[in-house]
Each structure stands twice: as C-alpha cells, then as structure tokens.
Design a protein around this motif. Structure first.
Motif, PDB file in Angstrom:
ATOM      1  N   THR A  18       6.496  16.303   2.828  1.00 10.64           N
ATOM      2  CA  THR A  18       6.421  15.658   1.644  1.00 10.64           C
ATOM      3  C   THR A  18       5.936  16.382   0.554  1.00 10.64           C
ATOM      4  OG1 THR A  18       3.933  15.361   2.448  1.00 10.64           O
ATOM      5  CG2 THR A  18       5.654  13.732   2.991  1.00 10.64           C
ATOM      6  N   ASP A  30       5.615  14.235  -2.524  1.00  8.60           N
ATOM      7  CA  ASP A  30       5.966  12.769  -2.245  1.00  8.60           C
ATOM      8  C   ASP A  30       4.664  11.801  -2.114  1.00  8.60           C
ATOM      9  OD1 ASP A  30       8.610  13.534  -2.547  1.00  8.60           O
ATOM     10  OD2 ASP A  30       8.885  13.856  -0.142  1.00  8.60           O
ATOM     11  N   ALA A  35       1.457   4.354  -3.388  1.00  9.48           N
ATOM     12  CA  ALA A  35       2.858   3.659  -3.076  1.00  9.48           C
ATOM     13  C   ALA A  35       4.042   4.655  -2.579  1.00  9.48           C
ATOM     14  CB  ALA A  35       3.521   3.195  -4.528  1.00  9.48           C
ATOM     15  N   GLY A  36       3.689   5.998  -2.766  1.00 11.72           N
ATOM     16  CA  GLY A  36       4.458   6.961  -2.091  1.00 11.72           C
ATOM     17  C   GLY A  36       4.163   7.203  -0.468  1.00 11.72           C
ATOM     18  N   THR A  38       2.899   4.577   1.249  1.00  6.99           N
ATOM     19  CA  THR A  38       3.505   3.556   1.742  1.00  6.99           C
ATOM     20  C   THR A  38       4.944   3.537   1.918  1.00  6.99           C
ATOM     21  OG1 THR A  38       1.953   1.983   0.937  1.00  6.99           O
ATOM     22  CG2 THR A  38       3.779   0.800   1.513  1.00  6.99           C
ATOM     23  N   ALA A  39       5.697   4.149   1.165  1.00  8.64           N
ATOM     24  CA  ALA A  39       7.051   4.272   1.398  1.00  8.64           C
ATOM     25  C   ALA A  39       7.587   5.119   2.480  1.00  8.64           C
ATOM     26  CB  ALA A  39       7.781   4.717  -0.014  1.00  8.64           C
ATOM     27  N   TRP A  40       6.495   6.402   2.653  1.00  7.82           N
ATOM     28  CA  TRP A  40       6.764   7.298   3.542  1.00  7.82           C
ATOM     29  C   TRP A  40       6.738   6.668   4.958  1.00  7.82           C
ATOM     30  CZ3 TRP A  40       4.216   9.835   7.507  1.00  7.82           C
ATOM     31  CH2 TRP A  40       4.694  10.927   7.616  1.00  7.82           C
ATOM     32  N   GLN A  42       6.923   3.606   5.735  1.00  7.27           N
ATOM     33  CA  GLN A  42       8.078   2.469   5.959  1.00  7.27           C
ATOM     34  C   GLN A  42       9.086   3.285   6.533  1.00  7.27           C
ATOM     35  OE1 GLN A  42       8.086   0.399   2.380  1.00  7.27           O
ATOM     36  NE2 GLN A  42       6.679  -0.947   2.978  1.00  7.27           N
ATOM     37  N   ALA A  43       9.452   4.556   6.092  1.00  5.19           N
ATOM     38  CA  ALA A  43      10.658   5.364   6.397  1.00  5.19           C
ATOM     39  C   ALA A  43      10.282   6.043   7.885  1.00  5.19           C
ATOM     40  CB  ALA A  43      10.800   6.626   5.451  1.00  5.19           C
ATOM     41  N   HIS A  44       9.192   5.681   8.413  1.00  3.63           N
ATOM     42  CA  HIS A  44       8.894   6.241   9.725  1.00  3.63           C
ATOM     43  C   HIS A  44       8.439   5.120  10.673  1.00  3.63           C
ATOM     44  CE1 HIS A  44       8.933  10.057   7.234  1.00  3.63           C
ATOM     45  NE2 HIS A  44       9.220  10.573   8.380  1.00  3.63           N
ATOM     46  N   ALA A  53       0.254  -1.165   3.963  1.00  4.70           N
ATOM     47  CA  ALA A  53       0.325  -0.809   2.579  1.00  4.70           C
ATOM     48  C   ALA A  53      -0.960  -0.034   2.555  1.00  4.70           C
ATOM     49  CB  ALA A  53       0.202  -1.945   1.723  1.00  4.70           C
TER      50      ALA A  53
END
Length: 202
Positions: A18, A30, A35-36, A38-40, A42-44, A53
């Motif tokens: 990251t 990243d 929010a960054g 949370t997105a990471w 969600q990608a795992h 969240a």
C-alpha cells in the motif's frame, strides 16, 4: 504468480504494497484516510466480516502495523538493501516485533480439526465469526509469512523509482515486474553513454 503464494504471504505483502511509487517520481500511500483502508479491506474478502467500514482509530492502527511489517521485511531481505521508500526511517526491529505480537493477540482463535478420508488430520486456527480485529488478522498473517517458507523469497525491488517488495519466482529474477527491469536497463545504458561525454568536458 499468486497461486504460488500462501494466503498469509499475499495479505502481508499486499499490506506492505500500500506504499508504492506514484508514477511521478515520488511515493504514494493507499492508506491516507479511512475510505482508503475500507476500499483495501473490501479488495481482500475474508479479512474481516463483510460490511467493515474503517474509522480513524482503525486507520492509525493499520498504518502503525504496516510500518512494523515493512521494518521486518527490511530485516528479512538482509544483506540486501530495504525498500528506498522508508530505508531512512525504519521502526527498530524489537519495537516492530512487539507491535506485531501485541496486535496478533487481539484476535481470539479456536482450533478446528479437519480430517479428510485419505489424509492426516490437520488443525486450522479459525477466528469466530464477528470477532475479527483487523490489525489482529493482519498481524497473524504477517507472523505466518515471516516464519514460513515464502520469507526466503522476499526481495526489495531496486528498479528506478520502485519501492515495492516482491517474492522471487525464479533464480534470475531481480525486479518485481518486467517494467522495472526495463527501466533499470535503460538507466544503465544512459549512464554508460553519459560517462564518456562527462570525461570529455573535463
């Protein structure tokens, strides 16, 4: 490539990655805001319960854990040089180990027995549903990686402007990806052709 890497190794490596080259000659992160993170996560999928969240506290804890992981990656690649992204500001190794162990202890696990018909019994240490602590899960993955066979393949890429760690897939691999090797060859070519010109100007 990913098929040859354990899930723990992939998770620990992805956390370290990251921090990356930003394409402009600098370093990008990243995980600069919730929010960054949370997105990471969600990608795992499978890291923590769905619907996670991140808040400021989770972000700070994961960033601190990442600093510990990168410090231990730097130790793991010795005598090679660490990633240039944080080579000058690495967390001391004893502090990194303590932080990793403390984070790993936050998540409870239970032993689950598996015994297939034609195999020996094996135990899986599973986190009860709903009790995952993100830093605990990441710390356990990092510990499993650092104590497992994949650690021997860990390298820091020293392609121009690259700050990534990677797992070496074959004996002659020097770079995390072909693009870094190409940039390194171009840089060496320019350096060789610049030296004669420099000596003529003296």
């Amino acid at each position: 490539m990913q098929d040859s890497i354990s899930r723990d190794a992939r998770l620990a490596l992805d956390l370290a990655l990251t921090v990356r080259h930003d394409g402009q000659g600098g370093v990008a992160d990243d995980l600069t805001d919730p929010a960054g993170l949370t997105a990471w996560v969600q990608a795992h999928p499978g890291t923590v319960a769905p619907g996670f969240a991140a808040g400021d506290a989770e972000l700070a804890a994961v960033r601190e854990l990442r600093a510990a992981v990168r410090a231990l990656f730097a130790r793991a690649v010795r005598p090679g040089a660490p990633s240039p992204a944080d080579a000058a500001r690495l967390m001391p190794v004893p502090d990194a180990v303590d932080l990793l162990n403390t984070a790993a202890a936050r998540t409870p696990t239970v032993p689950v027995l598996h015994w297939a018909e034609d195999a020996d019994p094996v135990v899986e240490h599973r986190v009860p549903d709903g009790e995952e602590d993100l830093t605990g899960v990441l710390a356990r993955a990092a510990i499993a990686f650092l104590t497992g066979p994949d650690r021997e393949r860990l390298r820091a890429c020293h392609g121009p402007r690259c700050v990534r760690y990677f797992l070496k897939e074959h004996p002659r691999q020097e770079w995390c990806k072909p693009a870094c090797g190409n940039r390194a060859r171009v840089a060496r070519h320019h350096e060789r052709h610049r030296r004669p010109a420099d000596s003529l100007g003296q």
